[in-house]
Design a protein around this motif. Sequence first.
Motif, PDB file in Angstrom:
ATOM      1  N   UNK A 284       0.834  -1.213   0.000  1.00  0.00           N
ATOM      2  CA  UNK A 284       0.000   0.000   0.000  1.00  0.00           C
ATOM      3  C   UNK A 284       0.861   1.251   0.000  1.00  0.00           C
ATOM      4  N   UNK A 285       0.287   2.350  -0.480  1.00  0.00           N
ATOM      5  CA  UNK A 285       1.007   3.620  -0.520  1.00  0.00           C
ATOM      6  C   UNK A 285       0.575   4.567   0.586  1.00  0.00           C
ATOM      7  N   UNK A 286      -0.393   4.164   1.396  1.00  0.00           N
ATOM      8  CA  UNK A 286      -0.885   4.936   2.540  1.00  0.00           C
ATOM      9  C   UNK A 286      -1.725   6.135   2.142  1.00  0.00           C
ATOM     10  N   UNK A 287      -1.903   6.375   0.836  1.00  0.00           N
ATOM     11  CA  UNK A 287      -2.744   7.501   0.417  1.00  0.00           C
ATOM     12  C   UNK A 287      -3.837   7.038  -0.546  1.00  0.00           C
ATOM     13  N   UNK A 288      -4.173   5.761  -0.492  1.00  0.00           N
ATOM     14  CA  UNK A 288      -5.234   5.217  -1.336  1.00  0.00           C
ATOM     15  C   UNK A 288      -4.748   4.374  -2.488  1.00  0.00           C
ATOM     16  N   UNK A 289      -3.461   4.471  -2.831  1.00  0.00           N
ATOM     17  CA  UNK A 289      -2.928   3.723  -3.960  1.00  0.00           C
ATOM     18  C   UNK A 289      -2.375   2.369  -3.556  1.00  0.00           C
ATOM     19  N   UNK A 290      -1.890   1.637  -4.569  1.00  0.00           N
ATOM     20  CA  UNK A 290      -1.353   0.301  -4.333  1.00  0.00           C
ATOM     21  C   UNK A 290      -0.226   0.047  -5.323  1.00  0.00           C
TER      22      UNK A 290
END
Length: 787
Positions: A284-290
């Motif tokens: 995960x990117x922690x801001x909604x992305x992957x």
Amino acid sequence: MAGLVLERLSDFGDYSGHEELTDVLNVTDSLGNVRLSPKARHIHIILRKPDVGLVTFDKYERTHLAQQQKRLELRLAGSVPVVDVLYLDYHNNNNNNNNNSRGAAVVAVVFENGKAEFWKFQECKAGWHLLQSSDLCNSPRARVVSVCVCSNLIIWCEERPPSESSTRNKLTYCICRRDFEVEEGAVILGGVKIALHNNPKFTVIASGEYVHLLPDLKAKPLSSISKFFLSWSSRQDSFTVSSTCKNTPLKRFSAKESDFKKLVTDCLGYLSALDPPEIYSFAPTACGGLLLFLSTGWLCLLQKDGILRHIYKLDDNYLVKYGAHTSLCLYGDMLAFLTGQNLHIIDLNCGRELEKTALKREGLLYPNQAEKWMPYLLSETGLYVLVNKETDFKDFSPKMRASGLGAAEGVHPGALLVEAVFEEACAYYQQRSLSSTQLTVETLKKGGRFQAPISLASILRGYLNTRLRQRGGELLLRGSDKEVEVMCENLVEKEVERLLSSSELDKGALLYLNSIFSLFPSEAWSATQAALQLHSNGDGRLSSNAPPDLWKTVLSTASSPSAFTNAALPVFELLCQSVFRFQPTWLPGFLELAQQQQGSAGLGLSLATSSWSFSSGRGGERVESNVPLYKRALCTLSSLNPDREQQQDLEVELLLVSGRPNAVLQALRILMSKRQWERATRVAHKFCKQSPLLNKEIFTTLLCEVAQHRDLDPYLNLLWDLYPSPPAPFSDSHSSQLTVGLLKPLLRKVLQRETKPSQRYVDILQSPSFPPPCICDLIYPLGLNCM
């Protein structure tokens, strides 16, 4: 860029039980079973075999307390396996200045049988102590296979025992969620809610406000199910269907429909034709992305808007097999990727490899919430951070590090951006140049050969959004946000106009145009209006002062049928998508304008006499035929999955704008199916004058509808006006009365249109003398003469 080295932060000597920690790391099957707390103060290792359980090692700020504290250790032979460890209260404690809460952490240890234990760590007290044990699942027979925490929600995938009648059914899983609230001495859980049911086994990954549901390849799911994955937004309460072989989402739908089977039924046929690469690893990117690492060697970023960006392609010599150890993590605008013992550092904005380092052993990349912009690594020998040995500066962005400069030097990031773009362009053109002369940035600038304005605009906007964050403050781009946006708009407008003005678009140019509309949708829409000189007259009609050659590019197709791929739409379909997204009410007017331009520019003949390929967007199948513009617009509309009511309204408008008899009749049937009788009769009255044949078809269609119900009684006078001229041989020049005899051909058509064999009107057709009672109700209200 050889100045990057790993600096050891800890050899685990400052962790409780450090000798055992080293031993466990040496014998553990995979570093994937290691979990670290947000600031790396706690290291949890999930034990899989021979014994199952959990063991934790803690770092103490006051080392004299380490020997007196209680460790979190759950290690019993034959016990229930641990699924995962979740940190619930980090954000609350991170913002709490109370000294009593310093060093506090609350975690949930979730077991496979649906049990959950909630533990709290406080350095000033007894270390780890159990707050409570709870049943996470409703069913005692449920089995948890994956779990994550998203905001104040615990979300998990559980398997429910199948019934005896469906023992072979693989869709026996469901996605559940529970609200939670951390209090001083307990964790308050809300009720269990099912977000999705009848689904396959999913791995749930939280990222910001999104939860991504990835197929579990180890479970050998059905081939069609393993070809896509879902993203769920708890805030928007919606699901998105995506695939690793498509750059845009396949479908979006409301989470109110929770039955997985119903959600994906209409996608299965399309998915069966896809052959997407497998997902080898993710983060995960922690801001909604992957972040995704695919079997093709591509590193991709799934953005929270559903767009899949291809960032970096691993060299074929380094391709790994499924199951091999990989680790990836995002640090600001820098992507770290570890495959085996090779560490790659990649610029997220342009995909350039900034550094490649060989390590002595495998490791695990992890984020540190205290310093989010720095790459951290855990290995068997300790914890490490990536630093620049030349500047002795740790917190840096890729562009700062690429130039070997630190924050203290106050470098203007715009200059670094320009240099990075031109360096990338040099490498690109050098590879494709036949000359042995070394190409430099200076020669490239002077020669004016840099032709990637959209890449430049994308990078500029990326920097505008992410900024350059550094230790001790924030270094912003010079110039206002508005200036950068205007620059991007100008670049996009020039590129769109240049492409549309081309005499012929090849496959590469078409793909490039598609990418512009994907990366800059609003700017591309503005550029389209400017290029076509579109104007609304206020009555729903559009006008255009664009030259015929530009419209020829819009309405014609590429020279090669192979140009139409799953990744590229023809220009007309691309513009229809843009019109629908930003001005949906303009779509019928745009079609009408396109048809006028097609006729006035003489394009109708060229399109009718040429064989061109049309991609319907459904399964990527191409139809070799002379498809009229209205059908192409309709197909584009259906692929966008709008609201059903809005879709039908626009379908009617597009069908009527086409003016074609079959399209008009189709629109009429849609209006009748929606019971919009007044509008249906207006359409009938308008188009009946187009041709006698269409008039007859409209009258027959309405007559068939009148025979079914009484809703059209108020419009019978209009139906009488629509009656076509008496057809020979039933015409009677001496009589103005409409008789059953005259209706025979039309009634025969009504009989033929019955979906099932019926004897309802047979008597009328056989004996015109007296109508049977069943038809009297039809004839007398119309004022017909039975003779």
